[in-house]
Design an enzyme around this catalytic site. Structure first.
Site, PDB file in Angstrom:
ATOM      1  N   GLU A  91       0.845  -1.196   0.000  1.00 48.01           N
ATOM      2  CA  GLU A  91       0.000   0.000   0.000  1.00 48.01           C
ATOM      3  C   GLU A  91       0.886   1.255   0.000  1.00 48.01           C
ATOM      4  OE1 GLU A  91      -2.807   0.364   3.220  1.00 48.01           O
ATOM      5  OE2 GLU A  91      -3.714   2.118   2.298  1.00 48.01           O
ATOM      6  N   GLU A 142      -5.206  -2.684  12.787  1.00 48.99           N
ATOM      7  CA  GLU A 142      -4.924  -3.541  11.620  1.00 48.99           C
ATOM      8  C   GLU A 142      -5.912  -4.699  11.557  1.00 48.99           C
ATOM      9  OE1 GLU A 142      -3.091  -2.019   9.691  1.00 48.99           O
ATOM     10  OE2 GLU A 142      -2.172  -0.698  11.186  1.00 48.99           O
TER      11      GLU A 142
HETATM   12  N1  B3K Z   1      -2.888   1.083   5.662  1.00 52.50           N
HETATM   13  C1  B3K Z   1      -1.582   1.213   6.236  1.00 52.50           C
HETATM   14  C2  B3K Z   1      -0.860   2.434   5.827  1.00 52.50           C
HETATM   15  C3  B3K Z   1      -0.161   2.302   4.533  1.00 52.50           C
HETATM   16  C4  B3K Z   1       0.695   3.523   4.303  1.00 52.50           C
HETATM   17  C5  B3K Z   1       1.222   3.533   2.929  1.00 52.50           C
HETATM   18  N2  B3K Z   1       2.112   4.638   2.703  1.00 52.50           N
HETATM   19  C6  B3K Z   1      -1.608   1.161   7.717  1.00 52.50           C
HETATM   20  C7  B3K Z   1      -2.898   1.469   8.347  1.00 52.50           C
HETATM   21  O1  B3K Z   1      -3.431   2.541   8.265  1.00 52.50           O
HETATM   22  O2  B3K Z   1      -3.426   0.593   8.963  1.00 52.50           O
HETATM   23 ZN    ZN Z   2      -5.331   1.904   8.749  1.00 51.12          ZN
END
Ligand code: B3K
Ligand code: ZN
Length: 898
Positions: free
Chosen positions: A127, A304
């Site tokens: 991501e 998460e």
């Molecule tokens: N979704 C990831 C963050 C990704 C960052 C990319 N530069 C972590 C989170 O927000 O859970």
């Molecule tokens: Zn997140």
């Protein structure tokens, strides 16, 4: 990576309005990796089909820093061309198999995006747009596919081979190699792909869900770290149980894995079934981690895990919708942490902490050159939009929806959202619509189009409230006018829907019953007023005397509230408001008022900054047996320098620092005997547990030590610094030990040096503790300009490495972004240091560099000579050729800001 540039050579902005559905869908992806740090081979076999709803176009696959060896369409060599970084194939049939063979070099991947090596272990981070650094792909979140992944590697070097989903096969290969095959039972966008390969061990736990299904939970770390995984595992178990209990969302996988790495750009990543974490948010035992670390681990593990539904099962249609998953998931992790609290006071403490983050980080962002709506309209580099606005303000938007439909109504809305959109890539509109549709009679439903301005308009709304008591009519009329300053690209703003939770107290602090004009019924306690016009008047009737209004209880909307409270009213609220948030807020307002008066006063003025009434009120808080230690610690914490600076039109950072320091010194001496008593009462918290009550007592005892050492500084007392050193040596946990060390370092006591040396010696093999050691020094109060030379010295320490993001943050960010008094030097040396580090980091890791670049966001508010010097430093960075688009976007926006 080659930048896409316009005719003037500027990187091209991606615009939300240009969204179009992909020309092709990818149904299945079969990946085979031959893992080798210097040259990893990736065989990618995909089934594609033309999207019948999109205009006919060639297939354009994204790639970045890949070596392309072969392209086959239905097993035949295919003709293709490269357009920049894109692999373009024309003349494809409606459905076909595409095979792409590439290699990449994980060991040289210092950007930590795509496939990289950390401490001899392979990790991925995809991501937002890292998958294109692994193979050519339609790297966009609305392309969701089923994945099968085979990992092959040397068995001795990489005994553990992990990917998303379920392990379906594993075995030996010739020449000491082995393989593992993983199948993910859910389709997903490529940003959720992950693999891990290395020497790891796991803590395991089996849990049984409500429906009787068993799941295996695993936390993978390096061999020496297994004793630091218990808290992460407990947090994961609690997360699984909570999401099922609160929102009816079960764990949908047989196996759920967390893996920790010490080289990571951010906190953690929610890859389906295989979350990858920064070690900072996994590893904890009482000897190495503080209470704050424990609480962060709980939040991040929860966050998460909650993405498993809000993000993974239902994902974003495009990256402009990022807050769809991030705002919602931050809201969910905040609620999770609150629900784990045993009582209302601990819940309020968590809320106050969250609001503090919002106001010290997001409000400045929303007022600065990087201001953007919760759903942005354009970006150059999406990595720059993983911001406090998308996350924390996004969470506040979700929270306001909950306030408008009620807790049960919100749960119904969440259920409808997942029923409607499971397996889809959707938009913020879809989310808001589902919450409203599940609550057709709610204010949210009635005001939905207007409510959604929270997604489209940037900037922090301001409420100017004014109260008038009418003795004859026994009524009190509150006039509230809302406004919002222009932000880049948005000159005017339309009124927002703002839920304002309110209560009324009498002068002695008792809560008054409430009756609105025209209403028959009297209500008790807090009620929610829903503002939707530029100006509104609310009249309360049946009041015998002017009330003290308690407005915006629980911080019911992310706004700035201006109300001309008298000191006496604030003291009443501080002493009595049944709403703990506003009780705390009253103390903050008093502290802020004193700070602003101190800053405005002439430099020669020797009047103490804090008046007796404030000191007495703080003393009462400290002595109040009904208040929890954690709450007292929050009340006694003065507004931060950043928060104070935000209230000023022109900021002299040295003056802000000086005045806040003077306030602290005054609190230290004026409350000296109270601090002694507070320390005596709270310093022994028994056997260590990280629960809110005992961590609150440790926090308050730590604060007391800090003030006692500070007082000793002016009085010459040696007893408390001596006691603090002893405490540092004897402490049974990291929180107490670190608080004692901090007290010595921040008071600048001579004993600090030996304590720091001892700390390093004890923890030299604990990277996360050494980060604290660096960070404490780089963030210490400046005395005569000594911190910058120290920071430069620290960067020469054998333990320092700029390539490790945690270490870079612990030194460089602690100085540039978290130590305003030391960073904003009249000789501009802090800014010169900043510009050099941004440029140095940009060549290694653009994401980290661009974060550091944000440290000067608010340069245009600075007083001279800071303002010109800061601008010059930013211009110096902007003028550097070959800047990454990450850093380029931040510095050009900063310069455009004024
Ligand atoms: N979704 C990831 C963050 C990704 C960052 C990319 N530069 C972590 C989170 O927000 O859970
Ligand atoms: Zn997140």
């Amino acid at each position: 990576m080659l930048l896409q540039r316009d005719a003037q050579g500027q990187p091209i902005a991606i615009r939300r309005e240009d969204y179009s559905a992909p020309a092709f869908w990818i149904d299945t992806v079969d990946l085979t990796f031959d893992l080798d740090p210097a040259k990893t081979r990736v065989l990618n076999r995909m089934q594609l089909r033309r999207n019948p709803d999109a205009p006919a176009q060639p297939l354009r696959l994204d790639g970045d820093e890949l070596n392309l060896a072969r392209v086959l369409v239905n097993g035949q060599g295919a003709s293709f061309r490269m357009e920049g970084d894109q692999l373009v194939i024309d003349g494809l049939p409606d459905a076909f198999e595409l095979e792409i063979f590439t290699t990449c070099c994980p060991i040289k991947n210092t950007k930590l995006m795509g496939l990289f090596v950390s401490e001899d272990t392979f990790f991925t981070q995809c991501e937002a747009e890292g998958f294109r650094r692994i193979t050519y792909f339609l790297d966009r979140p609305d392309v969701m596919a089923m994945y099968t992944v085979t990992l092959r590697a040397n068995k001795a070097a990489y005994p553990v081979l992990l990917s998303n989903g379920n392990l379906v096969e594993q075995g030996e290969l010739p020449e000491g190699r082995h393989f593992a095959k993983w199948v993910d039972p859910f389709k997903k966008p490529c940003y959720l792909f992950a693999l891990v390969a290395g020497k790891l061990v796991a803590r395991e736990q089996r849990i049984t869900a409500r429906n009787g299904k068993e799941h295996l939970l695993q936390v993978y770390v390096r061999a020496g770290d297994l004793d630091k995984t218990e808290h992460a595992m407990n947090s994961l178990v609690n997360s699984v149980l909570w999401d099922e209990a609160r929102f009816g969302l079960p764990l949908d996988l047989d196996r759920f894995m967390i893996v920790a790495t010490s080289d990571f750009n951010m906190g953690a990543m929610e890859n389906k079934g295989l979350n990858i974490f920064n070690t900072k948010y996994v590893l904890a035992n009482q000897a190495t981690a503080t209470d704050a670390d424990y609480s962060n681990i709980e939040s991040v593990v929860g966050h998460e895990y909650f993405h498993n539904w809000s993000g993974d099962r239902v994902t974003c249609r495009d990256w402009f919708q990022l807050s769809l998953k991030e705002g919602l998931t931050v809201f969910r992790d905040q609620e999770f942490s609150q629900d784990l609290c045993a009582d209302a006071s601990a819940r309020a403490v968590k809320r106050i902490e969250d609001v503090r983050v919002l106001r010290t980080a997001q409000f400045p962002e929303d007022a600065g050159p990087m201001a953007h709506p919760v759903r942005p309209d354009s970006y150059i580099e999406i990595s720059n939009f993983y911001t406090v606005t998308i996350y924390e303000k996004g969470a506040e938007v979700v929270r306001m929806m909950q306030t408008l439909v009620g807790r049960k109504g919100f749960e119904k809305g969440i259920t409808l959202y997942f029923e409607r959109h499971d397996g889809q890539a959707v938009t913020c509109d879809d989310f808001a619509q589902a919450i409203a549709d599940a609550n057709p009679d709610s204010e949210l439903s009635r005001l939905l189009p207007q409510f959604k301005r929270w997604y489209s308009q940037a900037g922090t709304p301001r409420l100017a409230a004014h109260g008038v008591y009418d003795a004859q009519n026994r009524s009190y009329t509150l006039s509230i006018v809302q406004s919002c300053l222009p932000t880049p690209g948005q000159a005017t703003k339309e009124p927002f829907v703002i839920p304002v939770n309110i209560g009324l107290l009498d002068a002695s602090g008792r809560e008054l019953p409430m009756q609105l004009e025209g209403e028959e019924h009297i209500t008790h306690g807090t009620r929610t007023l829903v503002l939707s016009r530029a100006g509104e008047q609310i009249t309360f009737v049946g009041l015998d005397a002017p009330p003290v209004p308690s407005i915006l209880r629980g911080f019911s909307a992310p706004v700035i509230l201006d109300f001309e409270y008298t000191d006496a009213q604030l003291l009443t609220l501080l002493a009595n408001d049944p709403d703990p948030f506003n009780r705390w807020e009253a103390g903050q307002r008093l502290g802020l008022r004193a700070a602003l008066q101190g800053i405005a006063a002439l430099a020669t003025d020797t009047t103490p900054v804090l008046n007796d009434a404030y000191i007495d009120a703080m003393r009462s808080v400290l002595r109040n047996p009904k208040l929890d230690a954690a709450f007292k610690e929050l009340v006694l914490t003065l507004p931060s320098e950043t928060y104070i600076a935000e209230q000023l039109d022109v900021v002299d950072p040295q003056r802000v620092h000086l005045v806040r320091d003077a306030m602290r010194a005054q609190l230290a001496t004026a409350l000296f005997s109270d601090w002694q008593q507070v320390y005596e009462e709270n310093h022994d918290t028994g056997a260590y547990t990280p629960d809110p009550t005992s961590s609150g007592r440790r926090a308050l005892a730590g604060m007391a030590l800090n003030f006692l050492c500070l007082a000793a500084r002016s009085s010459g007392d040696t007893v408390w610094p001596g006691k603090t050193l002893q405490r540092f040596k004897d402490a049974g946990n990291m929180t107490d030990r670190f608080n004692a060390l901090n007290a010595l370092v921040s008071s600048g006591h001579t004993l600090a040096a030996q304590a720091l040396a001892r700390f390093h010696a004890i923890f030299k093999d604990e990277a996360l503790v050494i980060d604290k050691w660096f960070s404490l020094q780089a963030g210490a109060p400046d005395r005569g300009g000594d911190i910058l030379p120290l920071v430069k010295q620290l960067m020469k320490h054998p333990d320092f490495s700029i390539k490790n993001p945690n270490r870079a943050r612990s030194v460089i960010f602690s100085y540039c972004s978290a130590n305003p008094g030391a960073f904003h030097r009249p000789d501009a040396a802090g800014y010169v240091f900043w510009s050099e580090r941004v440029i140095e980091l940009d060549a290694i890791n653009p994401q980290v560099a661009a974060r550091l670049a944000r440290a000067l966001d608010r340069w245009s508010k600075l007083a001279e000579p800071y303002r010109s010097a800061a601008r010059e430093a930013i211009a110096r960075v902007a003028a550097k050729p070959d800047l990454s688009k990450d850093t380029h976007e931040v510095v050009t926006r900063a310069l455009a800001g004024n």
